[in-house]
Design an enzyme around this catalytic site. Sequence first.
Site, mmCIF file in Angstrom:
data_model
loop_
_atom_site.group_PDB
_atom_site.id
_atom_site.type_symbol
_atom_site.label_atom_id
_atom_site.label_comp_id
_atom_site.label_asym_id
_atom_site.label_seq_id
_atom_site.Cartn_x
_atom_site.Cartn_y
_atom_site.Cartn_z
ATOM 1 N N HIS A 177 1.646 -2.213 6.016
ATOM 2 C CA HIS A 177 2.662 -2.735 5.094
ATOM 3 C C HIS A 177 1.985 -3.753 4.163
ATOM 4 O O HIS A 177 1.227 -4.604 4.635
ATOM 5 C CB HIS A 177 3.802 -3.396 5.875
ATOM 6 C CG HIS A 177 4.878 -3.906 4.978
ATOM 7 N ND1 HIS A 177 5.812 -3.079 4.393
ATOM 8 C CD2 HIS A 177 5.137 -5.148 4.515
ATOM 9 C CE1 HIS A 177 6.607 -3.796 3.626
ATOM 10 N NE2 HIS A 177 6.231 -5.059 3.678
ATOM 11 N N ASP A 214 9.706 -2.002 10.039
ATOM 12 C CA ASP A 214 8.743 -3.113 9.901
ATOM 13 C C ASP A 214 8.882 -4.192 10.981
ATOM 14 O O ASP A 214 8.565 -5.357 10.746
ATOM 15 C CB ASP A 214 8.853 -3.774 8.509
ATOM 16 C CG ASP A 214 8.460 -2.838 7.386
ATOM 17 O OD1 ASP A 214 7.695 -1.897 7.637
ATOM 18 O OD2 ASP A 214 8.925 -3.028 6.242
HETATM 19 C C1 GRF Z 1 0.076 0.912 0.360
HETATM 20 O O1 GRF Z 1 0.210 -0.276 -0.361
HETATM 21 C C2 GRF Z 1 0.716 0.771 1.716
HETATM 22 O O2 GRF Z 1 0.606 -0.496 2.253
HETATM 23 C C3 GRF Z 1 2.150 1.055 1.401
HETATM 24 O O3 GRF Z 1 2.124 2.085 0.436
HETATM 25 C C4 GRF Z 1 0.881 2.036 -0.283
HETATM 26 C C5 GRF Z 1 0.237 3.374 -0.139
HETATM 27 O O4 GRF Z 1 -0.899 3.520 -0.921
HETATM 28 N N1 GRF Z 1 2.884 1.337 2.599
HETATM 29 P P1 GRF Z 1 -1.842 4.797 -0.759
HETATM 30 O O5 GRF Z 1 -0.956 6.031 -0.821
HETATM 31 O O6 GRF Z 1 -2.546 4.689 0.558
HETATM 32 O O7 GRF Z 1 -2.785 4.737 -1.912
#
Ligand code: GRF
Length: 203
Positions: free
Chosen positions: A106, A147
């Site tokens: 997260h 979460d």
């Molecule tokens: C990341 O910021 C993650 O923390 C959130 O969604 C985003 C996903 O990015 N849950 P990616 O698809 O891994 O580039």
Amino acid sequence: MLRIAVLISGSGSNLQSIIDNIKENKIDGKIEYVISDRSDAYGIERAKKEKIKTYIIDKKIYRGDISDKILEIINGKVDLVVLAGFLSILKGDLLKIFENKIINIHPSLIPSFCGKGMYGICVHDAVIKSGVKISGCTVHFVSEKVDHGAIIAQSAVKVYFEDTKEILQKRVLKEEHKLLPKVISLISEGKVKVINGKTKIIE
Ligand code: GRF
């Protein structure tokens, strides 16, 4: 060797960081499946490039049945499920059978800026608007409540007055790409224990 399923909804840059860390032998594991709840997730291309088995479980089609569909694919075949930018909320038998075996990343320091509706750029927007001086990312186990599962590891970044949500997102994402593989590696070494709803990292 840890058998891993990675669940995604978007670009999959966190997926890529796991792939890279496995290739560099920093994780003793193998990604068995990449599953997306969106057909247009770029992460699927990243997985295909590495010849990883991919599944699309479109949330527009499967709706409330997504968790059961995922369970059908992975039950007995993986040791760890990694939510790497996966936007659907998991429930039911999947959570029971994979208790303390599903982790999520997260993009804030939980318990701040998390919960329903707090995802993607919205998180960083709320952080900037609040005026806090520190943000970061959290890897935690997944439980029924969004979460709220036991926190495994966190990484902090500074928030500057001049930051935009996009600038902050980039800074946090850089940390995510280090933190998530590190936690997976710790799990693969059996170093993460859950005791009374909190985690203990055994060094
Ligand atoms: C990341 O910021 C993650 O923390 C959130 O969604 C985003 C996903 O990015 N849950 P990616 O698809 O891994 O580039």
